[in-house]
Design an enzyme around this catalytic site. Structure first.
Site, PDB file in Angstrom:
ATOM      1  N   GLY A  31       0.800  -1.122   0.136  1.00 17.15           N
ATOM      2  CA  GLY A  31      -0.021   0.003  -0.041  1.00 17.15           C
ATOM      3  C   GLY A  31       0.810   1.391   0.032  1.00 17.15           C
ATOM      4  N   HIS A  32       1.927   1.256   0.945  1.00 22.99           N
ATOM      5  CA  HIS A  32       2.872   2.345   0.822  1.00 22.99           C
ATOM      6  C   HIS A  32       3.512   2.456  -0.418  1.00 22.99           C
ATOM      7  CE1 HIS A  32       2.890   1.360   5.193  1.00 22.99           C
ATOM      8  NE2 HIS A  32       2.537   2.713   5.315  1.00 22.99           N
ATOM      9  N   ARG A 183      -0.425  -2.858  10.927  1.00 23.48           N
ATOM     10  CA  ARG A 183      -0.836  -3.699  12.051  1.00 23.48           C
ATOM     11  C   ARG A 183      -1.516  -5.077  11.655  1.00 23.48           C
ATOM     12  NH1 ARG A 183      -2.585   1.869  13.270  1.00 23.48           N
ATOM     13  NH2 ARG A 183      -1.630   2.510  15.549  1.00 23.48           N
TER      14      ARG A 183
END
Length: 276
Positions: A31-32, A183
């Site tokens: 995602g980053h 997370r």
């Protein structure tokens, strides 16, 4: 790629214009990297920050155990073609005596994540404002996975007149629909199998909307999907206006489904446009 850790080094390394910026808390995932890839396409110079911001964590939250691996992050960013990595310590970002906070008022920060995590968005706005002032980007990239955060940053930029274009990038998901998050590493194998229930609830609401059902019917479908996994303790499930985040009773274009809650090991959030 150059890595710097002080404000002085950062200022010396920055070009005068053409900066695309991706602020992160590290422990990077696909995602980053989607944010970095978009920034790389649209800007001649790409800066990424890695900073686990203590101001956005509340008492009893996971600041001290939040996953960190700067060397791994550095290798991923090097491979992705980043020009400059800014990895400051807490003392560099918030020197002794630092007393300023940035607060976006109103429903954008009072509802949903703001209600569950008091002070969270003040911490987000403060660190993003400071980073924008230090990096001076033309564009900054944020994932739609943290949709409320994206809207808070956009409001802060409008209100304070930052000369920054805030670009939202679609959520990246695992094959089973789970939104990528640093997370997710907390999840046990058994919980990991159940974690896509958030996405299934959002899809259930979108399906009802697509069949002409009401907002109330869509919410009932989402609640039913969540009940299939009793280990998930819901904080909220709602259908909201895509710009104000106020709950809806009738459909509007771009209506957003939002959901958050806790498994034994971690708290997860997700969102999806449920009405085109």
């Amino acid at each position: 790629m150059r890595t710097v850790s002080t404000v002085a080094e950062l200022r010396a390394a920055l070009p005068r214009e053409g900066v695309g910026f991706v602020p992160t808390m590290g422990y990077l995932h696909r995602g980053h990297l989607a944010l970095v890839e978009r920034a790389r396409r649209e800007n001649p110079f790409v800066v990424v920050s890695v900073f686990v911001n203590p101001l956005q964590f509340g008492p009893g939250e996971d600041y001290h155990r939040y996953p960190r691996d700067l060397e791994r992050d550095r290798a991923l960013l090097q491979e992705a073609g980043v020009d400059l990595l800014f990895a400051p310590g807490v003392e560099e970002m918030y020197p002794e005596g630092f007393a300023t906070r940035v607060q976006v008022e109103g429903p954008l920060t009072a509802l949903w994540e703001g209600a569950v995590r008091p002070g969270h968005f003040q911490g987000v706005a403060t660190v993003v404002a400071r980073l924008f002032l230090l990096v001076q980007p033309q564009r900054a990239y944020f994932g739609e996975k943290d949709y409320q955060q994206l809207l808070v940053v956009r409001r802060m930029v409008r209100d304070l007149g930052f000369p920054v274009e805030v670009v939202g990038v679609p959520t990246v998901r695992e094959e089973d629909g789970l939104a990528l998050s640093s997370r997710n590493v907390y999840l046990s194998p058994e919980t990991r199998k159940k974690a896509p229930v958030l996405y299934r609830a959002l899809l259930a609401m979108r399906e009802v909307a697509g069949q002409g059902g009401s907002v109330a019917e869509a919410l009932r479908a989402g609640e039913e999907a969540l009940r299939a996994v009793p280990e998930f303790r819901k904080d909220y499930l709602a259908i909201v206006h895509p710009e104000t985040l106020l709950p809806l009773s009738d459909w509007v274009a771009g209506a957003r489904g939002i959901v958050a809650g806790r498994f034994p090991e971690a708290r997860l959030i997700d969102n999806l446009e449920v009405y085109p």
